[in-house]
Enzyme design. Structure first.
Site, PDB file in Angstrom:
ATOM      1  N   LYS A  40      28.353   6.036 -21.026  1.00  0.00           N
ATOM      2  CA  LYS A  40      27.866   5.164 -19.944  1.00  0.00           C
ATOM      3  C   LYS A  40      26.499   4.603 -20.323  1.00  0.00           C
ATOM      4  O   LYS A  40      25.894   5.039 -21.305  1.00  0.00           O
ATOM      5  CB  LYS A  40      27.798   5.945 -18.635  1.00  0.00           C
ATOM      6  CG  LYS A  40      26.867   7.136 -18.673  1.00  0.00           C
ATOM      7  CD  LYS A  40      26.909   7.897 -17.367  1.00  0.00           C
ATOM      8  CE  LYS A  40      26.001   9.110 -17.434  1.00  0.00           C
ATOM      9  NZ  LYS A  40      25.743   9.722 -16.143  1.00  0.00           N
ATOM     10  N   TYR A 269      -5.490  -6.518 -21.631  1.00  0.00           N
ATOM     11  CA  TYR A 269      -5.587  -6.595 -20.170  1.00  0.00           C
ATOM     12  C   TYR A 269      -6.471  -5.500 -19.587  1.00  0.00           C
ATOM     13  O   TYR A 269      -6.367  -4.325 -19.975  1.00  0.00           O
ATOM     14  CB  TYR A 269      -4.199  -6.458 -19.542  1.00  0.00           C
ATOM     15  CG  TYR A 269      -3.316  -7.682 -19.668  1.00  0.00           C
ATOM     16  CD1 TYR A 269      -3.714  -8.903 -19.120  1.00  0.00           C
ATOM     17  CD2 TYR A 269      -2.089  -7.611 -20.312  1.00  0.00           C
ATOM     18  CE1 TYR A 269      -2.894 -10.021 -19.223  1.00  0.00           C
ATOM     19  CE2 TYR A 269      -1.260  -8.717 -20.420  1.00  0.00           C
ATOM     20  CZ  TYR A 269      -1.673  -9.929 -19.871  1.00  0.00           C
ATOM     21  OH  TYR A 269      -0.865 -11.026 -19.970  1.00  0.00           O
TER      22      TYR A 269
HETATM   23  C1  PLP Z   1      29.245  13.719 -14.705  1.00  0.00           C
HETATM   24  C2  PLP Z   1      28.520  13.755 -16.007  1.00  0.00           C
HETATM   25  N1  PLP Z   1      29.009  14.474 -17.029  1.00  0.00           N
HETATM   26  C3  PLP Z   1      28.392  14.533 -18.216  1.00  0.00           C
HETATM   27  C4  PLP Z   1      27.196  13.867 -18.432  1.00  0.00           C
HETATM   28  C5  PLP Z   1      26.512  13.983 -19.782  1.00  0.00           C
HETATM   29  O1  PLP Z   1      25.322  14.704 -19.674  1.00  0.00           O
HETATM   30  P1  PLP Z   1      24.407  15.009 -20.950  1.00  0.00           P
HETATM   31  O2  PLP Z   1      23.894  13.703 -21.411  1.00  0.00           O
HETATM   32  O3  PLP Z   1      23.343  15.885 -20.406  1.00  0.00           O
HETATM   33  O4  PLP Z   1      25.265  15.665 -21.949  1.00  0.00           O
HETATM   34  C6  PLP Z   1      26.628  13.139 -17.402  1.00  0.00           C
HETATM   35  C7  PLP Z   1      25.352  12.442 -17.627  1.00  0.00           C
HETATM   36  O5  PLP Z   1      24.576  12.125 -16.797  1.00  0.00           O
HETATM   37  C8  PLP Z   1      27.310  13.068 -16.150  1.00  0.00           C
HETATM   38  O6  PLP Z   1      26.821  12.354 -15.132  1.00  0.00           O
END
Ligand code: PLP
Length: 380
Positions: A40, A269
């Protein structure tokens, strides 16, 4: 490596390091647990399509994204492995879920009904993943309701529950170990209440912290994110090297010009920095619009000619100043490393997270969209 024409600043993403880090995950979970990397947020800022392709080649068996739009990008680029939609889907997106053959996480019955209605009973059922809240306190059916929820979902045509999933709230610190144990216990307990129905269900709980630090949470499939991108979920209590991970990102820019200034010169700045001595100040073509955050002011260092130099003055949208007085070799056009290795020096996302008073996740996710991503080995 092909630098972008006209762009003196870019990111180098090491796909071999990414594959190595997936290998670390594989080694930990063994052959019977499926790896569904979390890609993601554009694969934590590194470029979802290239990262996903590399991870597929390296043995990923599915992927997790937050939303349908992210999945669309992957499907449009030929990723045909299962894609789990971690954050579900809002009304109106059912068509997309079906058209792209996505596997949504379900945490409310209404969403399941919408999907079922559209799918109907004729077509093959859509695999869904039922989320229960075992202690994260964010999304999911209450764990104690799982039996009732499953009875309702099993009665809906067009969908098929593939797995029961939950998310760990505190897998990244020793202080959270008891919480993790309780969450795992609640998941096991909830599933046990399903009796024989449970035997055909898969289970998923572990993120990177669970996978690396709590072996019992690995279950049937895992969702590693940050560890794949070269940072330890346990930082600052551990770091990438201690976990056997390799850094994946290098952020490179070049000195745009150098000015010799006298002691007492106010820079940038707000005149926040005034040179305490005569100094050579290098101008870098990178700023907060690229993700080089204003928080880095007065804290960050860069590497050039293998040596560290401090960022001075406020960081602006497109420009940053660095004091290179102690690096006589630095000149206009010299390569500068903002993140990653140069010579014997190294600046990791973990160190940058300290400077920004945040976590490595945010350093990566804030890497600016206008910074080109280059991949090694080169993409086909
Ligand atoms: C539901 C879920 N599973 C797995 C992960 C992966 O987590 P990590 O990056 O700590 O491995 C996330 C990341 O936010 C998540 O929201």
């Amino acid at each position: 490596m092909r630098p972008s024409p006209g762009r003196p600043t870019w990111l180098e993403i090491d796909l071999n390091a990414l594959a190595h880090n997936l290998g670390v995950a594989r080694q930990q979970v063994g052959a019977d647990c499926a790896l569904y990397p979390v890609v993601k947020a554009d694969a934590y800022g590194l470029g979802a399509v290239a990262v996903t392709r590399a991870l597929r080649t390296a043995g990923a068996q599915g992927f997790c994204v937050a939303m349908a739009e992210e999945a669309h990008k992957l499907r449009a680029n030929g990723i045909d492995l299962p894609i789990v939609l971690l954050s579900g889907f809002i009304p109106g997106l059912e068509h997309q879920v079906i058209a792209m053959e996505l596997e949504p996480v379900i945490f409310d019955l209404e969403a399941a009904r919408r999907l079922s209605q559209l799918r109907g009973s004729a077509a093959p059922a859509i695999p869904v993943h039922v989320k229960i809240d075992t202690g994260m306190g964010r999304v999911g059916f209450p764990a104690r309701d799982l039996c009732a929820v499953m009875a309702q979902l099993d009665a809906l045509p067009g969908i098929r529950v593939d797995s029961i999933v939950s998310h760990l709230a505190w897998s990244d610190e020793a202080a959270g170990a008891e919480t993790t144990r309780q969450q795992l216990h609640r998941l096991h307990q909830a599933i046990a209440q399903l009796g024989p129905r449970a035997t055909s269900l898969r289970r998923s709980l572990a993120n990177s912290g669970g996978l690396l630090g709590h072996p019992a949470t690995r279950l049937d499939w895992v969702r590693p994110g940050i560890m794949l991108y070269g940072a330890s979920p346990f930082y600052p209590h551990s770091n990438f090297a201690a976990e056997g991970l390799r850094p994946v990102v290098r952020w490179v820019t070049h000195i745009l010009s150098i000015r010799q200034v006298t002691a007492g010169t106010a820079l940038g700045y707000g005149h926040e920095f005034v040179t305490p001595r005569a100094a050579r100040i290098a101008l870098l073509p990178v700023g907060y619009a690229d993700g080089y955050a204003r928080m880095l002011k007065g804290r960050a260092q860069i590497l050039t000619h293998g040596q560290r130099a401090p960022v001075v003055g406020r960081i602006s949208m497109d420009l940053t100043l660095v004091d290179v007085t102690d690096i006589p070799a630095a000149k206009t056009g010299s390569r500068v490393t903002l993140l990653g290795a140069e010579g014997d020096g190294f600046i990791g996302v973990e160190e940058m997270a300290d400077w920004m008073e945040t976590i490595p996740y945010e350093v990566l996710c804030r890497l600016g969209a206008r910074v080109p991503r280059h991949y090694t080995p080169d993409l086909p």
